[in-house]
Enzyme design. Sequence first.
Site, PDB file in Angstrom:
ATOM      1  N   CYS A   1      -2.614   1.256  12.141  1.00 25.17           N
ATOM      2  CA  CYS A   1      -2.455  -0.021  11.440  1.00 25.17           C
ATOM      3  C   CYS A   1      -2.633   0.170   9.924  1.00 25.17           C
ATOM      4  O   CYS A   1      -1.775   0.769   9.297  1.00 25.17           O
ATOM      5  CB  CYS A   1      -3.386  -1.064  12.029  1.00 25.17           C
TER       6      CYS A   1
ATOM      7  N   GLU B   1      -7.320   1.747  19.907  1.00 31.57           N
ATOM      8  CA  GLU B   1      -8.772   1.849  20.143  1.00 31.57           C
ATOM      9  C   GLU B   1      -9.326   0.568  20.757  1.00 31.57           C
ATOM     10  O   GLU B   1     -10.484   0.513  21.140  1.00 31.57           O
ATOM     11  CB  GLU B   1      -9.500   2.198  18.832  1.00 31.57           C
TER      12      GLU B   1
ATOM     13  N   HIS C   1      -3.246  -1.110  17.615  1.00 34.38           N
ATOM     14  CA  HIS C   1      -4.656  -0.694  17.719  1.00 34.38           C
ATOM     15  C   HIS C   1      -4.970  -0.076  19.085  1.00 34.38           C
ATOM     16  O   HIS C   1      -5.503  -0.766  19.960  1.00 34.38           O
ATOM     17  CB  HIS C   1      -5.568  -1.907  17.504  1.00 34.38           C
TER      18      HIS C   1
HETATM   19  N1  GLN Z   1      -2.470  -5.982   7.353  1.00 39.54           N
HETATM   20  C1  GLN Z   1      -3.385  -4.910   7.128  1.00 39.54           C
HETATM   21  C2  GLN Z   1      -2.949  -4.065   5.943  1.00 39.54           C
HETATM   22  O1  GLN Z   1      -1.813  -4.054   5.598  1.00 39.54           O
HETATM   23  C3  GLN Z   1      -3.513  -4.040   8.351  1.00 39.54           C
HETATM   24  C4  GLN Z   1      -4.127  -4.800   9.488  1.00 39.54           C
HETATM   25  C5  GLN Z   1      -4.867  -3.946  10.446  1.00 39.54           C
HETATM   26  O2  GLN Z   1      -5.216  -2.797  10.175  1.00 39.54           O
HETATM   27  N2  GLN Z   1      -5.177  -4.519  11.582  1.00 39.54           N
HETATM   28  O3  GLN Z   1      -3.763  -3.415   5.371  1.00 39.54           O
END
Ligand code: GLN
Length: 193
Positions: free
Chosen positions: A78, A173, A171
């Site tokens: 992410c 995890e 995610h």
């Molecule tokens: N929207 C976040 C970003 O761009 C990422 C979101 C997340 O890691 N769950 O940093």
Amino acid sequence: MKIGILALQGAFREHRKVIESLGHTAVEVRKPEQLEGVDGIIIPGGESTTIGKLMIDYSLLEPIRHMAQAGTPIFGTCAGMVLLAKDIKGSDQPRLGLMDVSVVRNGFGRQVDSFEEDINIDALGEKPFRAVFIRAPYIESISPQVGILAQLDRDRVVLARQGNLLACAFHPELTDDKRIHKYFLQMVKESKE
Ligand code: GLN
């Protein structure tokens, strides 16, 4: 094996639990010294602008970049995917900038803050993977040296690998399915051999 988990902000504890449950050592990394002897590094989800800024403040950006360039496997989830990308659409925020991809932050719109979807990941076998997306990015364009492991549709790649780098938009995890962590640990094992 010893896996360093960048622990400046975000979902680092959950990654730690998964790595330990798979019988490996997890080290929370907040200082450059803590990178010593790690075989692989996880960059967790969170807020990529915050994590990137803290990586500079804590003198971790350059050391991790150098380790990656020297072949240490890095797994970004992410926000971690955002930090791995060379190009972040419309942003000049600090980043590791290692993968030849262009990412779109919060790529699924404000209305859809989070969602779950079963996705197919051929490299992990037939069983679909329940992917949890939270304000997730996606990879919009990708150069030929990057392998696509999963995509939601033709234009949105959500799991990709370039050599020793693995980037995941969701995610892994947060679910009980440990196959993506196992896949990363296999990359780490191969890099040690
Ligand atoms: N929207 C976040 C970003 O761009 C990422 C979101 C997340 O890691 N769950 O940093």
